[in-house]
Design a protein around this motif. Structure first.
Motif, short mmCIF file in Angstrom:
data_model
loop_
_atom_site.label_atom_id
_atom_site.label_comp_id
_atom_site.label_asym_id
_atom_site.label_seq_id
_atom_site.Cartn_x
_atom_site.Cartn_y
_atom_site.Cartn_z
N ASN A 211 0.69 -1.33 -0.08
CA ASN A 211 -0.13 -0.15 -0.05
C ASN A 211 0.82 1.37 0.08
OD1 ASN A 211 -1.96 2.07 0.65
ND2 ASN A 211 -3.11 0.57 1.69
N ALA A 212 0.61 2.11 -0.95
CA ALA A 212 1.48 3.27 -1.15
C ALA A 212 1.62 4.23 0.36
CB ALA A 212 0.94 4.13 -2.25
N VAL A 213 0.38 4.39 1.01
CA VAL A 213 0.36 5.14 2.37
C VAL A 213 1.00 4.46 3.27
CG1 VAL A 213 -1.32 6.14 3.86
CG2 VAL A 213 -2.10 5.52 1.80
N ARG A 214 1.31 3.12 3.18
CA ARG A 214 2.17 2.76 4.41
C ARG A 214 3.63 2.90 4.19
NH1 ARG A 214 0.60 -1.92 7.57
NH2 ARG A 214 -1.13 -2.39 5.99
N VAL A 215 3.90 3.02 2.67
CA VAL A 215 5.37 3.71 2.14
C VAL A 215 5.53 4.71 2.85
CG1 VAL A 215 6.69 4.03 0.26
CG2 VAL A 215 5.34 1.96 0.18
N LEU A 216 4.69 5.72 2.67
CA LEU A 216 4.92 6.89 3.31
C LEU A 216 5.07 7.05 4.76
CD1 LEU A 216 2.61 9.05 1.15
CD2 LEU A 216 4.91 9.61 1.28
N MET A 217 4.22 5.99 5.34
CA MET A 217 4.35 6.00 6.87
C MET A 217 5.77 5.48 7.31
SD MET A 217 0.99 4.69 8.55
CE MET A 217 -0.38 4.26 7.57
N SER A 218 6.33 4.49 6.37
CA SER A 218 7.89 3.94 6.79
C SER A 218 8.71 4.85 6.47
CB SER A 218 8.01 2.85 5.72
OG SER A 218 7.01 1.99 5.97
N ILE A 219 8.80 5.87 5.79
CA ILE A 219 9.60 7.03 5.53
C ILE A 219 9.54 7.77 6.62
CG2 ILE A 219 9.94 8.98 4.05
CD1 ILE A 219 8.96 7.54 1.71
N GLU A 220 8.20 8.05 7.06
CA GLU A 220 8.16 8.91 8.48
C GLU A 220 9.03 8.30 9.53
OE1 GLU A 220 7.10 11.79 8.39
OE2 GLU A 220 6.35 11.84 6.45
N LEU A 221 8.62 7.03 9.54
CA LEU A 221 9.45 6.22 10.74
C LEU A 221 11.20 6.27 10.57
CD1 LEU A 221 7.84 2.87 11.22
CD2 LEU A 221 7.46 4.61 12.58
N MET A 222 11.41 6.18 9.39
CA MET A 222 12.84 6.49 9.11
C MET A 222 13.38 7.85 9.64
SD MET A 222 12.86 4.20 5.79
CE MET A 222 14.70 4.92 5.00
N LEU A 223 12.57 9.01 9.26
CA LEU A 223 12.71 10.30 9.42
C LEU A 223 13.10 10.53 11.08
CD1 LEU A 223 11.03 12.04 6.84
CD2 LEU A 223 13.47 12.37 7.15
N ASN A 224 12.06 9.87 11.54
CA ASN A 224 11.88 9.88 13.18
C ASN A 224 13.15 9.25 13.90
OD1 ASN A 224 9.91 11.22 14.82
ND2 ASN A 224 8.66 10.39 12.91
N ALA A 225 13.65 8.28 13.14
CA ALA A 225 14.77 7.53 13.45
C ALA A 225 16.03 8.43 13.55
CB ALA A 225 15.18 6.27 12.87
N VAL A 226 16.09 9.04 12.59
CA VAL A 226 17.39 9.91 12.30
C VAL A 226 17.11 11.06 13.22
CG1 VAL A 226 18.37 11.53 10.69
CG2 VAL A 226 17.66 9.44 9.96
N ASN A 227 16.29 11.63 13.41
CA ASN A 227 15.66 12.78 14.50
C ASN A 227 16.27 12.14 15.67
OD1 ASN A 227 15.13 15.02 13.16
ND2 ASN A 227 12.94 14.65 13.50
N LEU A 228 15.81 11.07 16.06
CA LEU A 228 16.33 10.58 17.53
C LEU A 228 17.82 10.52 17.61
CD1 LEU A 228 14.65 9.56 20.11
CD2 LEU A 228 14.99 7.27 19.21
N ASN A 229 18.76 10.17 16.70
CA ASN A 229 19.95 10.25 16.79
C ASN A 229 20.47 11.59 16.91
OD1 ASN A 229 21.31 7.69 16.53
ND2 ASN A 229 21.40 7.70 14.31
N LEU A 230 19.96 12.48 16.21
CA LEU A 230 20.36 13.79 16.19
C LEU A 230 20.31 14.41 17.74
CD1 LEU A 230 19.14 15.48 12.97
CD2 LEU A 230 21.47 15.29 13.68
N MET A 231 19.00 14.14 18.27
CA MET A 231 18.86 14.75 19.58
C MET A 231 19.67 14.04 20.68
SD MET A 231 16.57 16.74 19.18
CE MET A 231 15.57 16.69 20.29
N ALA A 232 19.81 12.76 20.43
CA ALA A 232 20.80 11.82 21.26
C ALA A 232 22.15 12.49 21.49
CB ALA A 232 20.91 10.47 20.99
N PHE A 233 22.79 12.97 20.39
CA PHE A 233 23.98 13.51 20.19
C PHE A 233 24.16 14.59 20.65
CE2 PHE A 233 24.82 10.17 16.71
CZ PHE A 233 26.06 9.43 17.50
N SER A 234 23.20 15.47 20.46
CA SER A 234 23.18 16.90 20.90
C SER A 234 23.08 17.01 22.20
CB SER A 234 21.62 17.48 20.23
OG SER A 234 21.42 18.74 20.99
N ASN A 235 22.26 16.17 22.98
CA ASN A 235 22.05 16.05 24.58
C ASN A 235 23.61 15.55 25.02
OD1 ASN A 235 21.16 16.38 26.87
ND2 ASN A 235 20.57 14.18 27.24
N TYR A 236 24.16 14.32 24.68
CA TYR A 236 25.31 13.91 25.04
C TYR A 236 26.75 14.46 24.89
CZ TYR A 236 22.33 10.16 27.11
OH TYR A 236 21.46 9.22 27.83
#
Lengths: 204, 107
Positions: free
Chosen positions: B32-57
């Motif tokens: 389903n194409a909508v689920r593909v977009l949701m997976s892209i959002e998951l990957m972007l959130n993972a990258v954001n989590l990395n950025l925030m962790a490095f920013s804090n530590y």
């Protein structure tokens, strides 16, 4: 052992369990409406992890933008395209799933190895905590001013582009009968352009 | 488990890596194409989590990771809007959201 660090650990465990289970549900559940609501849960738990990382402003932005805008947009898109269709089975689907699962597992192991073998410069300088919002504002209006302005231009372009792409072809007046048509409410029955039709018999 | 020490940086990194890998798997395997977009959002959130962790530590004083995370959130919002608009016009032209049938430019 302090109460604060214990609470922090428990919050981290609960949030990460929610995050992993929710994202597995987003990817694996057959009903896509459940997936969209679970995606909202995933975004909320990521916002909670941001709070654990002393970033209250970004956590608020995450809730506003992701849960408030992106998730609602995805739900609207699901309502617009949610036609029941039985997906035709394709051969070698199981092979593809296993292969991509193996590739993702390899990537995960590689990332774990990187996380544990790299010598991070820890401990870094002490976190500024609640001063973060002030510091972000200083960054935005001094050394990150150009990306900040470019982001506003990007948002404008994305808004106009989305409107142009998703607009329906509605004429103000009907071409054939000449009657005025209501702009917003009537969508013309138009034949889709790119549907595979059965081959018509060639007439000599 | 040791409850007395603070959360290590590696815990956040592993969590983000797991989220990213789930997103990649969903991106490849969704019909389903909508689920593909949701997976892209998951990957972007993972990258954001990395950025925030490095920013804090690592970068606790000049939190540049948080600034980058805000830019990523902005771009992700624009991407979601344009992606869903493309999906709607695609659905209007082909009357399906099956990724296997979006193969007009394939061979």
């Amino acid at each position: 052992m302090t109460i604060a660090s214990t609470t922090e650990q428990i919050c981290f465990l609960v949030l990460s369990a929610t995050l992993v289970l929710g994202s597995l549900g987003v990817v694996l559940l057959p009903n896509i409406v459940y997936s969209a609501f679970l995606l909202g849960g995933v975004f909320l738990s990521v916002a909670g992890l941001y709070l654990l990382l002393n970033a209250s402003f970004v956590a608020a932005a995450q809730v506003l933008v992701y849960v408030g805008a992106v998730n609602v947009l995805i739900l609207f898109a699901i309502m617009l395209v949610n036609k029941k269709e039985d997906l035709s089975s394709i051969p070698s689907l199981l092979t593809r799933r296993l292969l991509s699962g193996a590739v993702c597992l390899g990537l995960f192991i590689l990332l774990i190895r990187v996380a544990f073998t790299t010598a991070w410069p820890l401990p870094g300088p002490a976190s500024i905590g609640e001063e973060a919002t002030v510091r972000i504002g200083e960054h935005f209006f001094s050394d990150y001013l150009l990306p900040f302005e470019l982001a506003s231009v990007l948002l404008l372009m994305a808004m106009i582009g989305a409107i142009v792409l998703a607009r329906r072809d509605v004429f103000a007046s009907d071409v054939i009968t000449g009657e005025p048509a209501d702009q917003g409410l009537i969508e013309k029955a138009r034949t889709p352009l790119l549907i595979e039709r059965p081959k018509q018999s060639q007439t000599p | 488990m040791d409850f007395s020490s603070p959360i290590p940086l590696q815990a956040f990194l592993i969590l983000a890596a797991l989220l990213f890998c789930i997103g990649v798997w969903g991106l490849i395997n969704s019909r389903n194409a909508v689920r593909v977009l949701m997976s892209i959002e998951l990957m972007l959130n993972a990258v954001n989590l990395n950025l925030m962790a490095f920013s804090n530590y690592v970068d606790g004083q000049l939190i540049r990771g948080q600034v980058f995370a805000i830019f990523v959130i902005t771009v992700a919002a624009a991407e979601a809007a344009v992606g869903l608009a493309i999906l709607l016009s695609l659905y209007r032209n082909r009357e399906t959201v099956d990724m296997e049938r979006f193969n007009l430019l394939r061979w």
